[in-house]
Scaffold this motif. Structure first.
Motif, PDB file in Angstrom:
ATOM      1  N   LYS A 196      25.545  41.669  59.507  1.00  0.00           N
ATOM      2  CA  LYS A 196      25.779  40.476  58.692  1.00  0.00           C
ATOM      3  C   LYS A 196      25.590  40.789  57.211  1.00  0.00           C
ATOM      4  N   THR A 197      24.514  41.477  56.894  1.00  0.00           N
ATOM      5  CA  THR A 197      24.240  41.831  55.510  1.00  0.00           C
ATOM      6  C   THR A 197      25.358  42.698  54.947  1.00  0.00           C
ATOM      7  N   ASP A 198      25.783  43.687  55.714  1.00  0.00           N
ATOM      8  CA  ASP A 198      26.854  44.562  55.262  1.00  0.00           C
ATOM      9  C   ASP A 198      28.138  43.777  55.021  1.00  0.00           C
ATOM     10  N   ARG A 199      28.452  42.839  55.899  1.00  0.00           N
ATOM     11  CA  ARG A 199      29.652  42.023  55.729  1.00  0.00           C
ATOM     12  C   ARG A 199      29.548  41.157  54.481  1.00  0.00           C
ATOM     13  N   ARG A 200      28.361  40.601  54.249  1.00  0.00           N
ATOM     14  CA  ARG A 200      28.177  39.784  53.044  1.00  0.00           C
ATOM     15  C   ARG A 200      28.328  40.627  51.784  1.00  0.00           C
ATOM     16  N   ILE A 201      27.773  41.807  51.811  1.00  0.00           N
ATOM     17  CA  ILE A 201      27.896  42.714  50.662  1.00  0.00           C
ATOM     18  C   ILE A 201      29.362  43.069  50.440  1.00  0.00           C
ATOM     19  N   LEU A 202      30.061  43.400  51.521  1.00  0.00           N
ATOM     20  CA  LEU A 202      31.483  43.735  51.404  1.00  0.00           C
ATOM     21  C   LEU A 202      32.289  42.556  50.866  1.00  0.00           C
ATOM     22  N   ARG A 203      32.008  41.349  51.371  1.00  0.00           N
ATOM     23  CA  ARG A 203      32.721  40.147  50.884  1.00  0.00           C
ATOM     24  C   ARG A 203      32.439  39.910  49.409  1.00  0.00           C
ATOM     25  N   THR A 204      31.202  40.099  48.993  1.00  0.00           N
ATOM     26  CA  THR A 204      30.832  39.896  47.588  1.00  0.00           C
ATOM     27  C   THR A 204      31.539  40.919  46.706  1.00  0.00           C
ATOM     28  N   LYS A 205      31.504  42.176  47.109  1.00  0.00           N
ATOM     29  CA  LYS A 205      32.190  43.218  46.325  1.00  0.00           C
ATOM     30  C   LYS A 205      33.691  42.936  46.250  1.00  0.00           C
ATOM     31  N   GLN A 206      34.262  42.483  47.371  1.00  0.00           N
ATOM     32  CA  GLN A 206      35.689  42.172  47.394  1.00  0.00           C
ATOM     33  C   GLN A 206      35.993  40.991  46.468  1.00  0.00           C
ATOM     34  N   ALA A 207      35.133  39.995  46.456  1.00  0.00           N
ATOM     35  CA  ALA A 207      35.333  38.829  45.575  1.00  0.00           C
ATOM     36  C   ALA A 207      35.269  39.257  44.111  1.00  0.00           C
ATOM     37  N   ILE A 208      34.332  40.119  43.784  1.00  0.00           N
ATOM     38  CA  ILE A 208      34.198  40.624  42.404  1.00  0.00           C
ATOM     39  C   ILE A 208      35.436  41.440  42.022  1.00  0.00           C
ATOM     40  N   THR A 209      35.861  42.308  42.922  1.00  0.00           N
ATOM     41  CA  THR A 209      37.038  43.143  42.651  1.00  0.00           C
ATOM     42  C   THR A 209      38.286  42.283  42.490  1.00  0.00           C
ATOM     43  N   THR A 210      38.463  41.322  43.369  1.00  0.00           N
ATOM     44  CA  THR A 210      39.627  40.430  43.287  1.00  0.00           C
ATOM     45  C   THR A 210      39.613  39.652  41.987  1.00  0.00           C
ATOM     46  N   ALA A 211      38.458  39.122  41.615  1.00  0.00           N
ATOM     47  CA  ALA A 211      38.338  38.378  40.354  1.00  0.00           C
ATOM     48  C   ALA A 211      38.696  39.271  39.179  1.00  0.00           C
ATOM     49  N   PHE A 212      38.184  40.492  39.196  1.00  0.00           N
ATOM     50  CA  PHE A 212      38.483  41.431  38.113  1.00  0.00           C
ATOM     51  C   PHE A 212      39.980  41.715  38.043  1.00  0.00           C
ATOM     52  N   LEU A 213      40.607  41.988  39.198  1.00  0.00           N
ATOM     53  CA  LEU A 213      42.031  42.308  39.225  1.00  0.00           C
ATOM     54  C   LEU A 213      42.877  41.146  38.715  1.00  0.00           C
ATOM     55  N   GLU A 214      42.485  39.923  39.072  1.00  0.00           N
ATOM     56  CA  GLU A 214      43.214  38.745  38.587  1.00  0.00           C
ATOM     57  C   GLU A 214      43.112  38.637  37.070  1.00  0.00           C
ATOM     58  N   LEU A 215      41.920  38.856  36.541  1.00  0.00           N
ATOM     59  CA  LEU A 215      41.730  38.812  35.091  1.00  0.00           C
ATOM     60  C   LEU A 215      42.465  39.956  34.402  1.00  0.00           C
ATOM     61  N   PHE A 216      42.401  41.131  35.004  1.00  0.00           N
ATOM     62  CA  PHE A 216      43.029  42.322  34.431  1.00  0.00           C
ATOM     63  C   PHE A 216      44.543  42.157  34.326  1.00  0.00           C
ATOM     64  N   ALA A 217      45.123  41.436  35.281  1.00  0.00           N
ATOM     65  CA  ALA A 217      46.573  41.206  35.265  1.00  0.00           C
ATOM     66  C   ALA A 217      46.980  40.220  34.169  1.00  0.00           C
ATOM     67  N   LYS A 218      46.020  39.429  33.687  1.00  0.00           N
ATOM     68  CA  LYS A 218      46.339  38.386  32.697  1.00  0.00           C
ATOM     69  C   LYS A 218      45.842  38.695  31.293  1.00  0.00           C
ATOM     70  N   LYS A 219      44.778  39.483  31.189  1.00  0.00           N
ATOM     71  CA  LYS A 219      44.122  39.703  29.897  1.00  0.00           C
ATOM     72  C   LYS A 219      43.997  41.186  29.579  1.00  0.00           C
ATOM     73  N   ASP A 220      43.853  41.468  28.315  1.00  0.00           N
ATOM     74  CA  ASP A 220      43.558  42.825  27.892  1.00  0.00           C
ATOM     75  C   ASP A 220      42.173  43.207  28.415  1.00  0.00           C
ATOM     76  N   PHE A 221      42.033  44.420  28.883  1.00  0.00           N
ATOM     77  CA  PHE A 221      40.782  44.877  29.479  1.00  0.00           C
ATOM     78  C   PHE A 221      39.585  44.656  28.557  1.00  0.00           C
ATOM     79  N   GLU A 222      39.748  44.958  27.284  1.00  0.00           N
ATOM     80  CA  GLU A 222      38.637  44.841  26.335  1.00  0.00           C
ATOM     81  C   GLU A 222      38.155  43.400  26.174  1.00  0.00           C
ATOM     82  N   GLN A 223      38.997  42.435  26.488  1.00  0.00           N
ATOM     83  CA  GLN A 223      38.620  41.023  26.346  1.00  0.00           C
ATOM     84  C   GLN A 223      37.958  40.443  27.590  1.00  0.00           C
ATOM     85  N   ILE A 224      37.983  41.169  28.683  1.00  0.00           N
ATOM     86  CA  ILE A 224      37.368  40.689  29.927  1.00  0.00           C
ATOM     87  C   ILE A 224      35.858  40.873  29.840  1.00  0.00           C
ATOM     88  N   THR A 225      35.125  39.829  30.217  1.00  0.00           N
ATOM     89  CA  THR A 225      33.665  39.912  30.196  1.00  0.00           C
ATOM     90  C   THR A 225      33.110  39.848  31.623  1.00  0.00           C
TER      91      THR A 225
END
Length: 194
Positions: free
Chosen positions: A6-35
């Motif tokens: 369960k813990t591993d799945r939660r960690i994987l889901r959290t990392k995936q959510a962070i990565t997905t959020a980053f990729l969505e922002l990266f597709a819309k904004k300049d990398f240097e402007q992403i916080t």
């Protein structure tokens, strides 16, 4: 034992959510402007959680690039059936299909100054793979130089296709690359019109 899973799945889901959020922002904004705050808000986690998994946005970008490179390498290796004969190139369509599927990230990456890192890693893999497998009866052309030439040409065409917003289908691009490589290897291109 089930608690660990369960813990591993939660960690994987959290990392995936962070990565997905980053990729969505990266597709819309300049990398240097992403916080990190924007990434955390979009992933619906707190800022500390992002730092728990990634030291900064640069590491996050590197992990995303590495993930895409590994996927592309995996595609190439799945077609790996031995030495490459003169005038023959394996089917590049799965490669183009993958690029099309991940166009948002890759187009943002190629418009960013950090694209050279991704390009260099991919070029290194393709050139190394070609060097190991290329068979050339013409001793006048060095195998390693030929592999670098072919890998650079292939990556250049892929980059052009991305930068021009994929003006042709993946099948068309695969056929064109096949014809180009067949022609450059000294044999006539195969007729793929059926």
């Amino acid at each position: 034992m089930s608690e660990v899973v369960k813990t591993d799945r939660r960690i994987l889901r959290t990392k995936q959510a962070i990565t997905t959020a980053f990729l969505e922002l990266f597709a819309k904004k300049d990398f240097e402007q992403i916080t990190i705050n924007e990434i955390a808000d979009r992933a619906n986690v707190n800022r500390g959680t992002v730092y728990l998994h990634f030291s900064d946005k640069y590491e996050l970008l590197d992990k995303c690039m590495e993930s895409h490179i590994q996927e592309l390498i995996s595609l190439c290796q799945s077609q790996d059936t031995g030495p490459i004969q003169p005038g023959v190139i394996r089917d590049p369509k799965p490669f183009f299909d993958y690029v099309q599927e991940h166009y948002a990230f890759l187009s943002a990456l190629f418009s960013n100054q950090r694209a050279f890192v991704f390009r260099d890693r991919l070029l290194h893999y393709i050139a190394s793979s070609l060097t190991a497998k290329l068979e050339r009866p013409d001793r006048a052309i060095d195998k390693e130089v030929n592999a670098q030439f072919m890998a650079s040409a292939f990556i250049g065409v892929v980059e052009w296709w991305i930068r021009h917003q994929m003006p042709h289908s993946t099948k068309y691009m695969a056929d064109q690359v096949h014809h180009l490589f067949s022609h450059s290897q000294g044999s006539p291109p195969a007729d793929t019109r059926n």
